[in-house]
Design a protein around this motif. Sequence first.
Motif, short mmCIF file in Angstrom:
data_model
loop_
_atom_site.label_atom_id
_atom_site.label_comp_id
_atom_site.label_asym_id
_atom_site.label_seq_id
_atom_site.Cartn_x
_atom_site.Cartn_y
_atom_site.Cartn_z
N ALA A 1 -2.51 8.19 -0.14
CA ALA A 1 -2.65 6.83 0.39
C ALA A 1 -3.11 5.89 -0.72
N ALA A 2 -3.06 4.60 -0.41
CA ALA A 2 -3.52 3.59 -1.37
C ALA A 2 -3.99 2.37 -0.59
N LEU A 3 -4.87 1.60 -1.21
CA LEU A 3 -5.34 0.36 -0.58
C LEU A 3 -5.37 -0.73 -1.64
N SER A 4 -4.72 -1.86 -1.32
CA SER A 4 -4.73 -2.96 -2.28
C SER A 4 -5.89 -3.91 -1.97
N PHE A 5 -6.40 -4.52 -3.00
CA PHE A 5 -7.51 -5.48 -2.91
C PHE A 5 -7.03 -6.80 -3.51
N SER A 6 -7.84 -7.85 -3.33
CA SER A 6 -7.41 -9.15 -3.85
C SER A 6 -7.47 -9.20 -5.38
N SER A 7 -8.27 -8.33 -5.99
CA SER A 7 -8.28 -8.25 -7.46
C SER A 7 -8.79 -6.88 -7.87
N ASP B 1 0.84 -1.21 0.00
CA ASP B 1 0.00 0.00 0.00
C ASP B 1 0.87 1.26 0.00
N GLU B 2 1.95 1.23 0.79
CA GLU B 2 2.84 2.41 0.83
C GLU B 2 3.56 2.59 -0.51
N THR B 3 3.99 1.46 -1.09
CA THR B 3 4.68 1.54 -2.39
C THR B 3 3.74 2.10 -3.46
N LEU B 4 2.49 1.67 -3.42
CA LEU B 4 1.52 2.14 -4.42
C LEU B 4 1.26 3.63 -4.28
N ALA B 5 1.10 4.09 -3.04
CA ALA B 5 0.82 5.52 -2.82
C ALA B 5 2.01 6.35 -3.30
N TYR C 1 -11.91 5.53 4.62
CA TYR C 1 -13.33 5.22 4.42
C TYR C 1 -13.50 3.83 3.80
N LEU C 2 -12.67 3.52 2.80
CA LEU C 2 -12.79 2.21 2.14
C LEU C 2 -12.45 1.08 3.11
N ILE C 3 -11.46 1.29 3.98
CA ILE C 3 -11.12 0.26 4.97
C ILE C 3 -12.35 -0.03 5.86
N ASN C 4 -13.14 1.01 6.08
CA ASN C 4 -14.32 0.85 6.92
C ASN C 4 -15.55 0.36 6.17
N ARG C 5 -15.63 0.65 4.87
CA ARG C 5 -16.90 0.40 4.18
C ARG C 5 -16.83 -0.49 2.94
#
Length: 414
Positions: free
Chosen positions: A118-124, A107-111, A281-285
């Motif tokens: 910030a960034a958030l990775s997902f499974s796909s 996530d840090e590398t992506l951001a 927000y995405l981490i929460n929702r």
Amino acid sequence: MPGGVYLCPAVVGTGNLNNLDTELSRRLDALRALGLHRELQRVDSPQSPRVKIGDRIFLNFSSNDYLALANEPQIKEAAVRAVERYGAGAGSSRLLCGSLAPHHELDETLASFKGTEAALSFSSGYAAAIGTLCALAGKDDVIVVDKLVHACIVDAARLSGAKLRVFAHNDLNDLEKILKWARRRPGACHPAPRALVVTESVFSMDGDQAPLGELIALKERYGAWLMVDEAHATGLYGKHRRGLAEECGPSGRIEIQMGTLGKAVGSAGGCICGSRTLIEYLINRARSFIFSTAPVPAAAAAAAAGVRFIQSNAGENRRNALWDRVQELNSKFKIQNSKNRSAIIPVIVGPEGKTVEAAAALREQGIFVPAIRYPTVGRGKARLRVSVTAAHSTADICELAAALVRLQLVNRKS
Ligand SMILES: *Cc1c(COP(=O)(O)O)cnc(C)c1O
């Protein structure tokens, strides 16, 4: 049970299971009749310009592994090291105890790669689209998508319960009409009615580009939000190879940048890049994030290594090699959208059956190019989707072009 003999239902051969198979066989026959039946091809080699299918080696123009990172030693080593250090599985969703160091590093590398807070990775990528659109929009909102966006965006928009409107492909006038309507509509009860515009930056089956600069100006005029799916642009466009948003300049004005980690990045997964608040927000929702086991550590570590590779000089060289190959193909025959640089080169055939035949004819010549048909593209718009990678050689490109000309699928440039 009489006589103690147990017969499983399938052996007894009666009941609902059989009815299901009868019905499904009928549906499959209907697909066959339309030239829309699909089947899996078992490949016995890693992704590369040559793949082994059965006992034959094919020249491969079907992969989205644009920078040839899927089988890159450095990236495989990162995956292996992650397995050794963190194990094979993540054990749980990230909100339980599955948020392992490789996920945070990714996530840090992506951001930092995308230049967002910030960034958030997902499974796909599919999960990223579903989780994000459903978290951001609900029944009072409007989601406006380009006619040619990927199925995961359409599915996500439908699942969100928001009103879904489709604008003609890359047609800003049509989009503006819809944004005007969204602003006026009676249900628009928020102080600022929520309209979320979603497009791809480089379109997956046509290789053409969205007019990002104009789209941004338009959504700002109407107070809408913009989500851009960079699945086929991440790693390829812009000075730092962040994507088309970087090449067009205005990435800071895009609220939601989506990407996939299974294409140019060479691993698997999806990501959303944006503000710290968006990610929190995405981490929460985002339900596809919350209610799903974290990706395996190897996938996260490989994706982070893929991004670092893209950022390096080697990444720049790969990208340049890719454009050289695309340019070579361009010089051989007239291709659609040749004014845009893209690794995706559609050879439109039209009828589904004819396209399948064309793909089979190419396979006879030892070249693997997929026939793309409805529902991936519209009916009657079937095509061979050629995807070029940095690992193809000039000779590979010549071989493909010669076969396409020989089969009269394209006209040689004079
Ligand atoms: C492949 C693709 C996705 C889905 O990404 P996955 O990681 O394969 O699930 C999303 N959007 C576009 C445009 C794609 O081409």
